[in-house]
Motif scaffolding. Structure first.
Motif, short mmCIF file in Angstrom:
data_model
loop_
_atom_site.label_atom_id
_atom_site.label_comp_id
_atom_site.label_asym_id
_atom_site.label_seq_id
_atom_site.Cartn_x
_atom_site.Cartn_y
_atom_site.Cartn_z
N ASN A 1 0.84 -1.18 0.00
CA ASN A 1 0.00 0.00 0.00
C ASN A 1 0.88 1.24 0.00
O ASN A 1 2.08 1.17 0.22
N LYS B 1 -6.12 -3.43 -13.35
CA LYS B 1 -6.11 -2.05 -12.85
C LYS B 1 -4.69 -1.47 -12.87
O LYS B 1 -4.49 -0.31 -13.25
N PRO C 1 -3.94 9.61 -4.07
CA PRO C 1 -4.44 8.83 -2.93
C PRO C 1 -3.64 7.53 -2.74
O PRO C 1 -3.03 7.02 -3.67
N ASP C 2 -3.69 7.01 -1.51
CA ASP C 2 -3.01 5.76 -1.18
C ASP C 2 -3.91 4.55 -1.44
O ASP C 2 -3.88 3.58 -0.70
N SER C 3 -4.68 4.60 -2.49
CA SER C 3 -5.63 3.53 -2.77
C SER C 3 -5.51 3.10 -4.24
O SER C 3 -5.63 3.91 -5.15
N ARG C 4 -5.25 1.82 -4.42
CA ARG C 4 -5.14 1.26 -5.77
C ARG C 4 -6.44 1.46 -6.54
O ARG C 4 -6.43 1.85 -7.71
N ALA C 5 -7.57 1.23 -5.90
CA ALA C 5 -8.87 1.36 -6.56
C ALA C 5 -9.13 2.81 -6.98
O ALA C 5 -9.60 3.07 -8.09
N THR C 6 -8.79 3.76 -6.12
CA THR C 6 -8.99 5.17 -6.44
C THR C 6 -8.04 5.61 -7.55
O THR C 6 -8.45 6.35 -8.46
N LEU C 7 -6.81 5.17 -7.50
CA LEU C 7 -5.86 5.49 -8.58
C LEU C 7 -6.36 4.94 -9.92
O LEU C 7 -6.25 5.60 -10.95
N TYR C 8 -6.91 3.75 -9.87
CA TYR C 8 -7.47 3.16 -11.09
C TYR C 8 -8.62 4.01 -11.62
O TYR C 8 -8.69 4.30 -12.82
N GLU C 9 -9.53 4.39 -10.73
CA GLU C 9 -10.67 5.21 -11.15
C GLU C 9 -10.20 6.53 -11.75
O GLU C 9 -10.72 6.99 -12.76
N LEU C 10 -9.21 7.15 -11.13
CA LEU C 10 -8.66 8.39 -11.66
C LEU C 10 -8.05 8.18 -13.04
O LEU C 10 -8.23 8.98 -13.95
#
Length: 144
Positions: free
Chosen positions: A60, A108, A128-137
């Protein structure tokens, strides 16, 4: 090659006979399949090596996520196109099925790794420190 002329005694026809020595042929597909099996063993050893590296990178934090994403991109570039059709082996599919991140995370990470803004060091502090959020961005924004 030996050539003899055989004469048909009932007619005046002559036939040319040609004897050709033929080397015994290996059973079709066996050498190719053996070579493919050897190639598969070498490729599987490389996939195992990559999986060990992948395990140490999975983590993470923005920098860890980006490092992992770039590792996945490098593995994808190395293994794509290395299918062994003779024996139905796909090293990329083998890697993705066994990796810690799983197929969804791998997909992702490829998207994240290819996004120029997300990978620009000057924006690192804002990510952000989130793989899911980075993917969405990376999936929603248009790369510049």
């Amino acid at each position: 090659m030996d050539s003899d002329i055989f004469v048909n005694p009932e007619s005046a026809e002559c036939m040319l006979s040609t004897a050709v020595a033929v080397a015994p042929q290996p059973e079709p597909g066996k050498p190719a399949k053996a070579e493919a099996q050897n190639q598969k063993q070498v490729t599987q050893a490389r996939v195992t090596e990559l999986l060990k590296q992948e395990e140490t990178l999975y983590g993470n934090g923005v920098q860890a996520i980006l490092a992992y994403a770039h590792f996945i991109e490098a593995v994808h570039n190395e293994l794509k196109g290395k299918k062994i059709k003779t024996i139905q082996y796909n090293p990329w599919a083998d890697f993705t099925s066994k990796c810690k991140g799983g197929k969804s995370t791998i997909s992702k990470c490829l998207t994240i790794a290819l996004h120029p803004v997300i990978n620009d060091p000057k924006y690192l502090q804002y990510l952000p420190d989130s793989r899911a959020t980075l993917y969405e961005l990376s999936a929603l924004s248009v790369p510049t």
